[in-house]
Design a protein around this motif. Structure first.
Motif, PDB file in Angstrom:
ATOM      1  N   THR A 113      -7.049  21.730  15.127  1.00 10.28           N
ATOM      2  CA  THR A 113      -6.503  23.057  15.433  1.00 10.28           C
ATOM      3  C   THR A 113      -6.602  23.894  14.167  1.00 10.28           C
ATOM      4  N   THR A 114      -7.293  25.015  14.254  1.00  9.38           N
ATOM      5  CA  THR A 114      -7.481  25.877  13.089  1.00  9.38           C
ATOM      6  C   THR A 114      -7.041  27.284  13.424  1.00  9.38           C
ATOM      7  N   GLU A 115      -6.209  27.857  12.540  1.00  3.95           N
ATOM      8  CA  GLU A 115      -5.850  29.267  12.700  1.00  3.95           C
ATOM      9  C   GLU A 115      -6.915  30.110  12.020  1.00  3.95           C
ATOM     10  N   LYS A 116      -7.436  31.096  12.743  1.00  2.18           N
ATOM     11  CA  LYS A 116      -8.430  31.988  12.169  1.00  2.18           C
ATOM     12  C   LYS A 116      -7.772  32.933  11.165  1.00  2.18           C
ATOM     13  N   TYR A 117      -8.572  33.799  10.583  1.00  3.11           N
ATOM     14  CA  TYR A 117      -8.031  34.743   9.604  1.00  3.11           C
ATOM     15  C   TYR A 117      -7.440  35.969  10.277  1.00  3.11           C
ATOM     16  N   MET A 118      -7.090  35.800  11.536  1.00  3.28           N
ATOM     17  CA  MET A 118      -6.357  36.813  12.290  1.00  3.28           C
ATOM     18  C   MET A 118      -5.138  36.123  12.873  1.00  3.28           C
ATOM     19  N   PRO A 119      -3.960  36.624  12.621  1.00  2.00           N
ATOM     20  CA  PRO A 119      -2.750  35.954  13.100  1.00  2.00           C
ATOM     21  C   PRO A 119      -2.773  35.731  14.612  1.00  2.00           C
ATOM     22  N   GLY A 120      -2.391  34.531  15.011  1.00  2.00           N
ATOM     23  CA  GLY A 120      -2.302  34.212  16.429  1.00  2.00           C
ATOM     24  C   GLY A 120      -3.617  33.839  17.090  1.00  2.00           C
ATOM     25  N   LYS A 121      -4.712  33.780  16.310  1.00  2.00           N
ATOM     26  CA  LYS A 121      -6.019  33.405  16.855  1.00  2.00           C
ATOM     27  C   LYS A 121      -6.380  32.011  16.345  1.00  2.00           C
ATOM     28  N   TYR A 122      -6.667  31.095  17.278  1.00  2.00           N
ATOM     29  CA  TYR A 122      -6.891  29.695  16.923  1.00  2.00           C
ATOM     30  C   TYR A 122      -8.207  29.178  17.505  1.00  2.00           C
ATOM     31  N   VAL A 123      -8.664  28.081  16.927  1.00  2.00           N
ATOM     32  CA  VAL A 123      -9.752  27.291  17.498  1.00  2.00           C
ATOM     33  C   VAL A 123      -9.189  25.896  17.745  1.00  2.00           C
ATOM     34  N   ALA A 124      -9.243  25.445  19.000  1.00  2.00           N
ATOM     35  CA  ALA A 124      -8.735  24.126  19.376  1.00  2.00           C
ATOM     36  C   ALA A 124      -9.924  23.224  19.696  1.00  2.00           C
ATOM     37  N   SER A 125      -9.921  22.013  19.135  1.00  2.00           N
ATOM     38  CA  SER A 125     -11.065  21.124  19.351  1.00  2.00           C
ATOM     39  C   SER A 125     -10.617  19.669  19.428  1.00  2.00           C
ATOM     40  N   PHE A 126     -11.505  18.868  19.975  1.00  2.00           N
ATOM     41  CA  PHE A 126     -11.278  17.423  20.029  1.00  2.00           C
ATOM     42  C   PHE A 126     -12.627  16.743  20.131  1.00  2.00           C
ATOM     43  N   VAL A 127     -12.791  15.657  19.367  1.00  2.00           N
ATOM     44  CA  VAL A 127     -13.982  14.827  19.473  1.00  2.00           C
ATOM     45  C   VAL A 127     -13.527  13.424  19.856  1.00  2.00           C
TER      46      VAL A 127
END
Length: 691
Positions: free
Chosen positions: A498-512
């Motif tokens: 789970t990574t928060e982008k450089y914009m508050p409240g914007k995320y990237v969710a991933s799973f391998v």
């Protein structure tokens, strides 16, 4: 001087001049006809012949099992010979053509008014009805010839892999673009004699030069696994509502072959230019290879593998997480306060504090060695257009804070393809494989023109480290943040991100995740870009269930047997080809199998499944008799069949399958016993068996 002598001299001079002129003309004629004859003949040829071009048929694209993903359908090309249309009729012809084919009348008139052109193309890929209406009108100078249009029978399935073609059947994206030189055929032509005014000479001899088809391309993609993947992404779009879309890749970790690749949004390659230009580029973009993102905690698999390989940490070494750590005066937060934990627990908890410490022990030079060795910072070289290299900060600019954040997957940007390829190396024994999307290029007879075999780029970690990492990642799913990826009966290994982008409240969710953990058959990565789920944004809750769905369907399809679950007795399919029907029936029934007959006759010419395949008792073996199957077939009873069994049975009958759910078949449409045409779709609903 006597006048008579003067006259004789003049006559002799004239005779000499005449002979010289005649001799010169003879020499010139010989030069033209003999020395330059072939060259002048070629120059004159366009003046007394008319060539109508014929397109070569574009090669097919198949999945790894021979299922057609791209083919051609016959359409028409409308051409005009300007010299055959009288000036008085040009406007009428232009008006008629414009009404039939839907092209601007002024543009047609401009084209057909140029008498210097032998042939002008008015419209390509014209439907049969429009061509027939022109034939009925029968306009002199208008030629209707066969044309080919690219057709994708599965619609939007694997659109970012296949790409699409243009109006001239040239590849514009995807495999269609990269392998365009192989796929495109060699054009032919139809030649007819014409007179000095450009009119067809009826008595003349016409010539036909046959076009040659292009080569066929066989992908590593498995159509069934691609269906599983796209079904899961459709469900994830509803659940996660991502602003920027989703990417998923399914790979064989041992070979690097991509079994499925899908993105949302996607497009239908049969109609790629639907909507606005802005929409085209958004839908065409192959996010799985073209978009870079900060991988977050999934990248911790790389740091952990490097630390174990370099022996800077032991499995049960203790750490303490107060919820943050301080590096060079900067506070770096963890997502939770984990307290006392060993290294394995730190991976299970995805603890930033543990990985900052491990990263500091590795140091910039050693961590960057593994970043490079795992393939980050440069394209993988996959044979698809638009691959991005990712973004890795130059080593000389990495300070203590950058080292700390890189160790847990921030401050570095990767593509989904780079990420799954790297984790596949951790899973497969330590070898970084070249990602493959194409298995081979073959000719019309199936002879291999070019083959792409699995390729080891380099060894990154030892087999011992790989085995240790598989156990750790298995515990992440069994006990840690990856519990949503757990599948009953299978050891699944994985890592959340789970990574928060450089914009508050914007995320990237991933799973391998990969399975079975001890001997991986398949690895899956899902990346959800900017989810808008009001309840959560974590990869453990959004991406892990999507990976689970794909893994579960794929493992069953590949007939990977679950642990601790009773199954029906497995039977090896016997060889019954070239036998009499009564002999084949006896052998099949003795093996506790069943059979379906296709065709008429008393001898078996083929069978499905093939000899040597392991199937469950009572599986129906399709027997093809010496006459070819009819165009219409009877829909079989699929109740109780697995996804793989149902798929094989229907495909053997020339039918397609639409899969709903997982497990074993409970319903089907059309019903068993229905007479349908080959190529029709049978919708089959699957559900897990109740214990």
């Amino acid at each position: 001087m006597h006048p008579t002598v003067s006259i004789k001299k003049r006559l002799l001079f004239l005779v000499f001049i005449s002979f010289a002129v005649v001799f010169g003309l003879i020499i010139r004629l010989l030069f033209i006809q003999v020395v330059k004859g072939e060259e002048y003949q070629k120059m004159a040829l366009p003046q007394w012949t008319l060539d109508v071009s014929l397109n070569g048929k574009r090669g097919y694209i198949f999945d790894r099992n021979g299922k057609i993903l791209a083919e051609n359908i016959s359409v028409n090309k409308i051409s005009v010979i300007p010299k055959e249309i009288p000036d008085s009729k040009r406007e009428v012809v232009a008006e008629t053509l414009a009404k039939v084919v839907g092209v601007d009348e002024k543009k047609i008139l401009e084209k057909i008014s140029n008498k210097n052109l032998q042939e002008v193309v008015i419209a390509k890929q014209v439907e049969e009805e429009k061509a027939k209406s022109l034939l009925r009108i029968n306009i002199d100078g208008v030629i209707i010839s066969e044309d080919m249009k690219r057709f994708y029978p599965e619609g939007s399935l694997a659109s970012h892999v296949l790409g699409f073609t243009g109006i001239d059947n040239q590849g514009l994206d995807g495999v269609e673009l990269v392998f365009d030189n192989f796929l495109r055929g060699v054009p032919g032509k139809f030649t007819m004699p014409i007179d000095a005014l450009g009119r067809k000479v009826e008595e003349g001899e016409e010539e036909y030069f046959e076009p040659f088809p292009g080569y066929n391309v066989i992908l590593t993609i498995d159509e069934t696994i691609q269906h599983f993947t796209e079904k899961a992404l459709n469900q994830a779009m509803v659940h996660s509502k991502p602003s920027k879309g989703i990417s998923a890749i399914v790979m064989d970790p041992k070979t690097g072959e991509i079994l499925a690749l899908a993105n949302r949004p996607n497009f239908d390659p049969n109609n790629p230019f639907e909507g606005s230009q802005e929409e085209w580029y958004r839908r065409w973009r192959n996010k799985a290879i073209s978009d870079s993102y900060e991988p977050g905690s999934v990248f911790k698999t790389i740091t952990a593998a490097a630390a174990l390989e370099e022996k800077v940490v032991s499995l049960h070494e203790q750490f303490y997480c107060p919820g943050y750590t301080t590096v060079a005066g900067h506070r770096i937060n963890c997502w939770a306060t984990h307290g006392s934990e060993d290294f394995v627990k730190g991976v299970q908890n995805s603890c930033n504090v543990v990985f900052v410490t491990v990263g500091q022990r590795l140091g910039v030079e050693r961590l960057y060695k593994y970043i490079r060795d795992f393939g980050f910072g440069k394209p993988t070289g996959i044979l698809l257009p638009g691959e991005a290299p990712g973004l890795v900060m130059p080593e000389e600019r990495v300070g203590p804070v950058e080292l700390a954040t890189n160790s847990f997957g921030q401050g570095i940007a990767v593509t989904p393809l780079q990420m799954i390829t790297a984790v596949a190396a951790i899973a497969n024994g330590g070898k970084l494989m070249q990602p493959q999307i194409v298995k081979a290029v073959v000719d019309a007879k199936g002879k291999i023109v070019k083959e792409f075999k699995p390729k080891v780029i380099r060894r990154v970690i030892s087999e011992e480290t790989s085995a240790t990492m598989r156990e750790i990642l298995k515990s992440v799913v069994a006990e840690g943040t990856g519990r949503a990826g757990y599948i009953e009966g299978f050891d699944v290994a994985g890592k959340t991100g789970t990574t928060e982008k450089y914009m508050p409240g914007k995320y990237v969710a991933s799973f391998v995740g990969f399975a079975p953990a001890d001997d991986p058959r398949v690895i899956v990565l899902v990346v959800i870009d900017e989810p808008n789920n009001p309840e959560t944004h974590f990869g453990s809750q959004l991406a892990a269930p999507v990976v689970k769905s794909i893994l579960e369907d794929t493992l069953k399809y590949l007939e990977v047997q679950p642990k601790g679950m009773t199954t029906r007795e497995m039977v090896m399919v016997p060889e019954v080809r070239k036998m009499k029907l009564y002999e084949a029936e006896k052998i099949i029934l003795e093996r506790k199998l069943d059979f379906i007959l296709q065709g008429n006759g008393d001898s078996v010419v083929d069978q499905m499944p093939k000899p040597g395949a392991l199937v469950e008792e009572n599986t129906k073996i399709v027997l093809y008799l010496d006459e070819a199957p009819n165009e219409e077939v009877v829909v079989p009873d699929l109740k109780g069949k697995s996804v793989k069994e149902a798929t094989e049975i229907l495909n053997s009958l020339g039918l397609k399958i639409k899969i709903k759910g997982t497990g074993f078949a409970v319903n089907q449409k059309p019903e068993k016993g229905t007479l349908v045409k080959k190529g029709e779709v049978v919708e089959v609903e699957f559900r897990p068996r109740e214990n």
